[in-house]
Scaffold this motif. Structure first.
Motif, PDB file in Angstrom:
ATOM      1  N   ILE A   1       0.839  -1.193   0.000  1.00  0.00           N
ATOM      2  CA  ILE A   1       0.000   0.000   0.000  1.00  0.00           C
ATOM      3  C   ILE A   1       0.876   1.245   0.000  1.00  0.00           C
ATOM      4  O   ILE A   1       0.652   2.196  -0.735  1.00  0.00           O
ATOM      5  CB  ILE A   1      -0.943   0.008   1.225  1.00  0.00           C
ATOM      6  CG1 ILE A   1      -2.006  -1.075   1.057  1.00  0.00           C
ATOM      7  CG2 ILE A   1      -1.619   1.364   1.388  1.00  0.00           C
ATOM      8  CD1 ILE A   1      -2.895  -1.249   2.245  1.00  0.00           C
ATOM      9  N   LYS A   2       1.925   1.195   0.825  1.00  0.00           N
ATOM     10  CA  LYS A   2       2.825   2.333   0.929  1.00  0.00           C
ATOM     11  C   LYS A   2       3.466   2.616  -0.433  1.00  0.00           C
ATOM     12  O   LYS A   2       3.583   3.757  -0.863  1.00  0.00           O
ATOM     13  CB  LYS A   2       3.900   2.025   1.966  1.00  0.00           C
ATOM     14  CG  LYS A   2       4.320   3.242   2.774  1.00  0.00           C
ATOM     15  CD  LYS A   2       5.285   2.847   3.860  1.00  0.00           C
ATOM     16  CE  LYS A   2       4.825   3.356   5.215  1.00  0.00           C
ATOM     17  NZ  LYS A   2       5.663   2.854   6.291  1.00  0.00           N
ATOM     18  N   LYS A   3       3.863   1.510  -1.098  1.00  0.00           N
ATOM     19  CA  LYS A   3       4.542   1.667  -2.380  1.00  0.00           C
ATOM     20  C   LYS A   3       3.603   2.326  -3.402  1.00  0.00           C
ATOM     21  O   LYS A   3       3.974   3.270  -4.108  1.00  0.00           O
ATOM     22  CB  LYS A   3       4.994   0.284  -2.874  1.00  0.00           C
ATOM     23  CG  LYS A   3       6.313   0.332  -3.646  1.00  0.00           C
ATOM     24  CD  LYS A   3       6.735  -1.050  -4.098  1.00  0.00           C
ATOM     25  CE  LYS A   3       7.421  -1.881  -3.039  1.00  0.00           C
ATOM     26  NZ  LYS A   3       7.593  -3.289  -3.424  1.00  0.00           N
ATOM     27  N   VAL A   4       2.350   1.809  -3.447  1.00  0.00           N
ATOM     28  CA  VAL A   4       1.388   2.353  -4.410  1.00  0.00           C
ATOM     29  C   VAL A   4       1.079   3.807  -4.079  1.00  0.00           C
ATOM     30  O   VAL A   4       1.073   4.672  -4.953  1.00  0.00           O
ATOM     31  CB  VAL A   4       0.097   1.505  -4.403  1.00  0.00           C
ATOM     32  CG1 VAL A   4      -0.982   2.181  -5.248  1.00  0.00           C
ATOM     33  CG2 VAL A   4       0.386   0.114  -4.909  1.00  0.00           C
ATOM     34  N   SER A   5       0.845   4.076  -2.778  1.00  0.00           N
ATOM     35  CA  SER A   5       0.434   5.429  -2.402  1.00  0.00           C
ATOM     36  C   SER A   5       1.541   6.446  -2.652  1.00  0.00           C
ATOM     37  O   SER A   5       1.260   7.614  -2.914  1.00  0.00           O
ATOM     38  CB  SER A   5       0.005   5.472  -0.939  1.00  0.00           C
ATOM     39  OG  SER A   5       1.107   5.210  -0.114  1.00  0.00           O
ATOM     40  N   SER A   6       2.794   5.998  -2.583  1.00  0.00           N
ATOM     41  CA  SER A   6       3.867   6.971  -2.786  1.00  0.00           C
ATOM     42  C   SER A   6       3.990   7.373  -4.254  1.00  0.00           C
ATOM     43  O   SER A   6       4.593   8.398  -4.564  1.00  0.00           O
ATOM     44  CB  SER A   6       5.197   6.412  -2.284  1.00  0.00           C
ATOM     45  OG  SER A   6       5.549   5.303  -3.068  1.00  0.00           O
ATOM     46  N   THR A   7       3.398   6.564  -5.175  1.00  0.00           N
ATOM     47  CA  THR A   7       3.460   6.953  -6.581  1.00  0.00           C
ATOM     48  C   THR A   7       2.449   8.046  -6.916  1.00  0.00           C
ATOM     49  O   THR A   7       2.616   8.770  -7.883  1.00  0.00           O
ATOM     50  CB  THR A   7       3.204   5.748  -7.497  1.00  0.00           C
ATOM     51  OG1 THR A   7       1.938   5.189  -7.136  1.00  0.00           O
ATOM     52  CG2 THR A   7       4.278   4.700  -7.361  1.00  0.00           C
ATOM     53  N   VAL A   8       1.371   8.141  -6.094  1.00  0.00           N
ATOM     54  CA  VAL A   8       0.365   9.173  -6.342  1.00  0.00           C
ATOM     55  C   VAL A   8       0.905  10.506  -5.816  1.00  0.00           C
ATOM     56  O   VAL A   8       1.397  10.567  -4.698  1.00  0.00           O
ATOM     57  CB  VAL A   8      -0.939   8.820  -5.604  1.00  0.00           C
ATOM     58  CG1 VAL A   8      -2.007   9.871  -5.888  1.00  0.00           C
ATOM     59  CG2 VAL A   8      -1.430   7.451  -6.017  1.00  0.00           C
ATOM     60  N   PRO A   9       0.842  11.582  -6.615  1.00  0.00           N
ATOM     61  CA  PRO A   9       1.386  12.860  -6.128  1.00  0.00           C
ATOM     62  C   PRO A   9       0.609  13.408  -4.940  1.00  0.00           C
ATOM     63  O   PRO A   9      -0.571  13.082  -4.752  1.00  0.00           O
ATOM     64  CB  PRO A   9       1.265  13.786  -7.341  1.00  0.00           C
ATOM     65  CG  PRO A   9       0.384  13.105  -8.299  1.00  0.00           C
ATOM     66  CD  PRO A   9       0.416  11.653  -8.019  1.00  0.00           C
ATOM     67  N   VAL A  10       1.288  14.229  -4.163  1.00  0.00           N
ATOM     68  CA  VAL A  10       0.711  14.759  -2.925  1.00  0.00           C
ATOM     69  C   VAL A  10      -0.540  15.569  -3.200  1.00  0.00           C
ATOM     70  O   VAL A  10      -1.512  15.515  -2.450  1.00  0.00           O
ATOM     71  CB  VAL A  10       1.761  15.639  -2.206  1.00  0.00           C
ATOM     72  CG1 VAL A  10       1.219  16.139  -0.887  1.00  0.00           C
ATOM     73  CG2 VAL A  10       3.035  14.867  -1.990  1.00  0.00           C
ATOM     74  N   VAL A  11      -0.523  16.311  -4.323  1.00  0.00           N
ATOM     75  CA  VAL A  11      -1.644  17.189  -4.646  1.00  0.00           C
ATOM     76  C   VAL A  11      -2.948  16.402  -4.715  1.00  0.00           C
ATOM     77  O   VAL A  11      -3.994  16.854  -4.234  1.00  0.00           O
ATOM     78  CB  VAL A  11      -1.376  17.894  -5.998  1.00  0.00           C
ATOM     79  CG1 VAL A  11      -2.482  18.866  -6.302  1.00  0.00           C
ATOM     80  CG2 VAL A  11      -0.038  18.590  -5.967  1.00  0.00           C
ATOM     81  N   VAL A  12      -2.868  15.183  -5.296  1.00  0.00           N
ATOM     82  CA  VAL A  12      -4.077  14.374  -5.439  1.00  0.00           C
ATOM     83  C   VAL A  12      -4.655  14.045  -4.069  1.00  0.00           C
ATOM     84  O   VAL A  12      -5.859  14.213  -3.836  1.00  0.00           O
ATOM     85  CB  VAL A  12      -3.759  13.081  -6.221  1.00  0.00           C
ATOM     86  CG1 VAL A  12      -4.994  12.194  -6.285  1.00  0.00           C
ATOM     87  CG2 VAL A  12      -3.264  13.421  -7.605  1.00  0.00           C
ATOM     88  N   TRP A  13      -3.798  13.602  -3.153  1.00  0.00           N
ATOM     89  CA  TRP A  13      -4.265  13.290  -1.793  1.00  0.00           C
ATOM     90  C   TRP A  13      -4.908  14.506  -1.167  1.00  0.00           C
ATOM     91  O   TRP A  13      -5.969  14.424  -0.547  1.00  0.00           O
ATOM     92  CB  TRP A  13      -3.106  12.840  -0.913  1.00  0.00           C
ATOM     93  CG  TRP A  13      -2.631  11.466  -1.215  1.00  0.00           C
ATOM     94  CD1 TRP A  13      -1.389  11.108  -1.624  1.00  0.00           C
ATOM     95  CD2 TRP A  13      -3.393  10.267  -1.147  1.00  0.00           C
ATOM     96  NE1 TRP A  13      -1.324   9.768  -1.820  1.00  0.00           N
ATOM     97  CE2 TRP A  13      -2.535   9.214  -1.537  1.00  0.00           C
ATOM     98  CE3 TRP A  13      -4.713   9.965  -0.812  1.00  0.00           C
ATOM     99  CZ2 TRP A  13      -2.949   7.892  -1.584  1.00  0.00           C
ATOM    100  CZ3 TRP A  13      -5.128   8.653  -0.867  1.00  0.00           C
ATOM    101  CH2 TRP A  13      -4.260   7.634  -1.248  1.00  0.00           C
ATOM    102  N   PHE A  14      -4.256  15.653  -1.346  1.00  0.00           N
ATOM    103  CA  PHE A  14      -4.753  16.887  -0.744  1.00  0.00           C
ATOM    104  C   PHE A  14      -6.140  17.217  -1.274  1.00  0.00           C
ATOM    105  O   PHE A  14      -7.074  17.464  -0.501  1.00  0.00           O
ATOM    106  CB  PHE A  14      -3.762  18.022  -1.050  1.00  0.00           C
ATOM    107  CG  PHE A  14      -4.206  19.347  -0.563  1.00  0.00           C
ATOM    108  CD1 PHE A  14      -4.271  19.599   0.799  1.00  0.00           C
ATOM    109  CD2 PHE A  14      -4.567  20.342  -1.447  1.00  0.00           C
ATOM    110  CE1 PHE A  14      -4.693  20.828   1.256  1.00  0.00           C
ATOM    111  CE2 PHE A  14      -4.984  21.566  -0.988  1.00  0.00           C
ATOM    112  CZ  PHE A  14      -5.047  21.819   0.363  1.00  0.00           C
ATOM    113  N   VAL A  15      -6.295  17.160  -2.605  1.00  0.00           N
ATOM    114  CA  VAL A  15      -7.590  17.514  -3.205  1.00  0.00           C
ATOM    115  C   VAL A  15      -8.672  16.532  -2.757  1.00  0.00           C
ATOM    116  O   VAL A  15      -9.774  16.941  -2.373  1.00  0.00           O
ATOM    117  CB  VAL A  15      -7.471  17.547  -4.748  1.00  0.00           C
ATOM    118  CG1 VAL A  15      -8.844  17.702  -5.377  1.00  0.00           C
ATOM    119  CG2 VAL A  15      -6.572  18.691  -5.173  1.00  0.00           C
ATOM    120  N   VAL A  16      -8.330  15.237  -2.773  1.00  0.00           N
ATOM    121  CA  VAL A  16      -9.307  14.230  -2.346  1.00  0.00           C
ATOM    122  C   VAL A  16      -9.751  14.505  -0.912  1.00  0.00           C
ATOM    123  O   VAL A  16     -10.938  14.492  -0.586  1.00  0.00           O
ATOM    124  CB  VAL A  16      -8.709  12.805  -2.474  1.00  0.00           C
ATOM    125  CG1 VAL A  16      -9.600  11.793  -1.770  1.00  0.00           C
ATOM    126  CG2 VAL A  16      -8.548  12.439  -3.932  1.00  0.00           C
ATOM    127  N   GLY A  17      -8.755  14.794  -0.051  1.00  0.00           N
ATOM    128  CA  GLY A  17      -9.067  15.063   1.355  1.00  0.00           C
ATOM    129  C   GLY A  17      -9.993  16.243   1.512  1.00  0.00           C
ATOM    130  O   GLY A  17     -10.999  16.186   2.223  1.00  0.00           O
TER     131      GLY A  17
END
Lengths: 300, 405
Positions: free
Chosen positions: B80-96
């Motif tokens: 999970i960590k490996k997959v999540s680190s490929t997604v850019p931070v901006v995406v996580w931020f916007v989703v949140g």
């Protein structure tokens, strides 16, 4: 002039209480360089255990001196045990980790103990059986109560006893050498873990005595009474040069005097501010305190 | 695990439990009526059983009984960590932010209230994170700046009827100015001494709030603070601009969401700028940083002030949301609370601080029945956390030594 003398007496009384608490801070800081935030809670716990045993003894019809000395000894023993337990749980495993971790662990312990007291004893003030030592001498308008004489003389006794312990006995020698260099003193066969535990126990016992005195003086104790005197006593320890036992005593008396005189002559509402102002001023201008030698830069 | 080790654990548990009984008994058992043991024993055996059970599990884990669960679980976590680190931070931020933005549409009043509370603490935590997590200075008086911000807006709103949006930067600036005053005299200190000085300053600020009757109304607090207002289009007769007060909870919610988003972006940008790197250098080794040409005094002061600005903003919002401020809300315990959010989540890591705030504000709401034990557990967890996981739940990716001096 009478007012001045009255304030002087009150200042000495309060100062002796701060001196007793400050000793615990200064000894612990001298030996493991830790601000023991939970120390104020030892003070509060001492006050509580004192009132608990004193009410019990009074209800059993024991004479006044038995009530006073019995509860004093029991409370001091209790707080010594409490301090050893806290040290073993919260500080010993962290001996080699960062300063921040230990400080936060101490903060956690302080909150834990304070709330433990609140849960077991309730949020309201608990009254001391104050009929034990009422009255006093009156000289003009200056009042010197028996309680104040009791507090000051007990403090003097404890301070002398502590000085004898630290400077004349084997365990005192061990404490002093561990404070100076832990590794070297371990090499010459001093059990540093045991020495640290004993230091905590002695400091907490003195705080417990102070807790009982404050309880008797003001007539009641409260679960959160440890915080502000704890900080003031720390200010006293810093003022005297942290790690220095004589300094802590002098610092305690100075802080007590300043507080009483500031409350009497400047403003009663802001009396707590003065201790903090002194603390900040001392740390700013002379971080090593009045009696302390120069602390090296990394420690400040 | 060897047999002597096994025995040693149980012996020390036994000694600890006897010790605990002696410590509990005077508080629970000694009454003026007599010495009783039953009530103490009642509390004690529960603790003893709990501790034995935990030790039992710990030993089973040491022997390797749980390997069949923990091995695949750690593999999955790694993936999970490996997959999540490929997604850019901006995406996580916007989703949140989008998820958080949808809460008022689906959740009730109570949940919104809790969420607003959480977000105030996220702002505070992120602000303190700059000071503690990035610059490595232990600040025990952070709540003073929250208080300064709150009182600034409260007084400006009550005395001069200034709008929330004008006061927001003023509050931040006031808190920043306060931090500058304090920091200017305390930034020479390090470690414990700084901690105690900041604590002293916070207490002084609180006492001023409490005693300056003519300005702050003392312990009674300031009432009649205005909610944030907004100009919005009104289409009832043609198109006009109408001024509306954001009194509905869901609208207030969006204000704080905006503030949180702003704080996250600002802290993120600060952390990844030259300034942020300088702060981290100071945290790791102040002397070395100074030698390498980092102006440490200036940088520490900057960290302290910018942290305080975010606190001031959160304070202004708090005053606007409660429409009441009193010195009661700015005690040392609040400082400890914010600090433990930062530490619990992981110092220096933005998602960590957010998680810490959620854990400390939302979890107690779920366990409302145990309200009384809240602070007890809080103190205990703080100590345990330092013993077992001092780096926090979500430590930052960039390695840190957590202010070792």
């Amino acid at each position: 002039m009478e007012y001045f003398f009255q304030q002087l007496i009150n200042g000495i009384t309060l100062g002796s209480v701060y001196a007793l608490i400050a000793l615990g801070y200064t000894m612990v800081y001298g030996i493991i360089q830790l601000i023991n935030f939970a120390h104020g809670e030892f003070f509060a716990a001492g006050g509580y255990v004192g009132v608990i045993f004193m009410s019990y003894l009074v209800s059993q019809g024991a004479p006044a001196w038995v009530c006073l000395s019995g509860s004093l000894i029991l409370a001091m023993a209790y707080c010594a045990m409490l301090a050893v337990a806290v040290e073993k749980v919260a500080y010993k495993p962290l001996r080699n980790s960062s300063r921040l971790s230990v400080l936060l662990s101490a903060l956690g312990m302080s909150i834990f103990l304070q709330n433990g007291l609140m849960l077991t004893q309730g949020v309201y003030d608990k009254a001391y059986p104050t009929e034990l030592a009422q009255g006093g001498f009156e000289m003009g308008n200056v009042m010197l109560s028996y309680m104040q004489i009791f507090i000051v003389s007990l403090t003097a006794f404890l301070l002398v006893a502590l000085n004898v312990l630290v400077f004349k006995t084997r365990i005192g020698k061990a404490m002093r050498s561990t404070a100076q260099d832990k590794i070297m003193s371990a090499l010459v066969g001093i059990n540093s873990n045991r020495t640290i535990s004993i230091t905590f126990a002695i400091g907490a016992a003195l705080a417990a005595a102070a807790g009982i005195m404050v309880g008797l003086y003001y007539g009641s104790v409260r679960y959160d009474m440890g915080f502000v005197p704890g900080i003031k006593a720390f200010a006293a320890a810093v003022l005297g040069g942290i790690g220095n036992i004589t300094g802590a005593m002098i610092g305690g008396f100075i802080i007590g005097m300043v507080e009483i005189f500031a409350a009497g002559y400047i403003s009663g509402e802001y009396k707590d501010v003065f201790a903090f102002v002194i603390l900040i001023a001392v740390l700013y201008f002379r971080p090593s305190g009045i009696m302390g030698e120069n602390v090296d830069d990394t420690r400040v | 695990m060897t047999i002597p080790e096994f025995k040693k654990h149980w012996t020390s548990l036994g000694i600890g439990m006897v010790w605990l009984f002696i410590l509990l008994w005077p508080l629970l058992g000694v009454k003026p009526e007599g010495l009783e043991v039953a009530s103490t024993f009642n509390v004690w055996w529960r603790i003893a059983v709990g501790c034995s059970f935990i030790l039992f599990l710990y030993q089973l884990n040491k022997i390797g009984t749980f390997n069949f669960i923990s091995r695949p679980a750690s593999a999955v976590a790694g993936n999970i960590k490996k997959v999540s680190s490929t997604v850019p931070v901006v995406v996580w931020f916007v989703v949140g932010i989008v998820c958080a933005g949808l809460i008022p549409q689906f959740a009730g009043r109570y949940a919104q209230d809790v969420a607003i509370n959480c977000m105030i603490y996220v702002c505070l935590g992120l602000g303190l994170n700059i000071v503690v997590g990035l610059a490595g200075m232990l600040d025990l008086g952070y709540i003073a700046f929250y208080g300064i911000g709150a009182y600034t807006y409260a007084l400006l709103s009550v005395q001069f009827q200034l709008s929330f949006w004008i006061c927001l930067p003023i509050s931040a600036a006031a808190a920043g100015f306060g931090a500058w005053l304090i920091g200017y005299c305390s930034m020479r200190m390090r470690g414990d001494y700084l901690a105690i000085v900041t604590l002293g300053f916070a207490e002084i600020v609180r006492m001023v709030f409490n005693n300056w009757m003519s300005l702050t109304n003392g312990p009674n607090g300031v009432t009649g603070i205005k909610a944030p207002g907004l100009y919005w289009f009104d289409f009832t007769n043609g198109m006009t601009l109408e001024h509306i007060w954001l009194k509905k909870l869901s609208l207030v919610y969006y204000v704080i969401l905006l503030l949180v988003a702003f704080t996250i972006i600002a802290v993120y940008r600060l952390q990844h700028s030259r300034t942020g790197r300088a702060w981290e250098a100071i945290r790791e080794d102040e002397t070395a940083a100074e030698v390498m040409g980092v102006p440490t005094f200036y940088m520490k002061l900057l960290a302290y002030c910018s942290g305080a600005c975010f606190g001031g903003m959160a304070g202004a919002f708090y005053a606007a949301r409660m429409r009441f401020v009193s010195p009661e809300s700015f005690t040392f315990l609040e400082s400890a609370m914010v600090l433990s959010m930062v530490v619990l989540g992981g110092m220096g890591s933005i998602p960590g601080v957010i998680l810490g705030a959620l854990a400390l504000i939302a979890l107690p709401e779920i366990f409302r029945d145990f309200e009384l034990y809240r602070m007890l557990v809080f103190g205990g967890v703080m100590t345990l956390m330092m013993l077992f996981r001092p780096q926090g739940i979500l430590p930052p990716k960039r390695k840190m030594r957590a202010g070792k001096e």
